[in-house]
Design a protein around this motif. Sequence first.
Motif, PDB file in Angstrom:
ATOM      1  N   ASN A  20      60.086  -1.009  92.952  1.00  0.00           N
ATOM      2  CA  ASN A  20      60.043  -0.924  91.492  1.00  0.00           C
ATOM      3  C   ASN A  20      61.447  -0.720  90.920  1.00  0.00           C
TER       4      ASN A  20
ATOM      5  N   PRO B 203      57.702  -6.247  94.789  1.00  0.00           N
ATOM      6  CA  PRO B 203      56.562  -5.504  95.332  1.00  0.00           C
ATOM      7  C   PRO B 203      55.977  -6.233  96.539  1.00  0.00           C
TER       8      PRO B 203
ATOM      9  N   VAL C 299      63.857  -6.193  92.814  1.00  0.00           N
ATOM     10  CA  VAL C 299      62.517  -5.611  92.807  1.00  0.00           C
ATOM     11  C   VAL C 299      61.558  -6.673  93.319  1.00  0.00           C
TER      12      VAL C 299
END
Length: 153
Positions: free
Chosen positions: A122, A150, A148
Amino acid sequence: MKKLAPFFVSSLLLLGAVACQNPSRTSESAPDTVNQNPAFPAAQTTQEAKEDAQSELRRRQLNEDIRAREERNNITGGDTQRATADLASEVRSKLEANIPGGQLTVAADQNGTVTVNGTVNNQDQLNKIQPLAQEIKGVKSVVNKAVVAPAKQ
């Protein structure tokens, strides 16, 4: 024997220099170099890394390692002759302890510039990289190439 000793010593130095070119990584799935584009980590890989990094024992080990290196560095003259591999490894340990689930690669140069590449889960973790790296004595600047990304489900 006088000709063999310098050859042997120079061979060891050359081997040591080549062996130290590997960047420090926070996980085995982190990019191989700081210039490689990061890939999206698998969900299982991220979970395993997160569980390991978040374990209290692992965090204590990493922090003790950083403290021991800092003490050794102070005894040997401070950050004036800091080895790049030692600097990169210390930054990697700091990031590993404080950014669970990150898959980061760390490299350092002789000028105290640290380059970080890889993925974090994040934006908060991404924002932590520079201040955490600069907590390590000898780091002059940080090049943050991390993104970033995920974990894929």
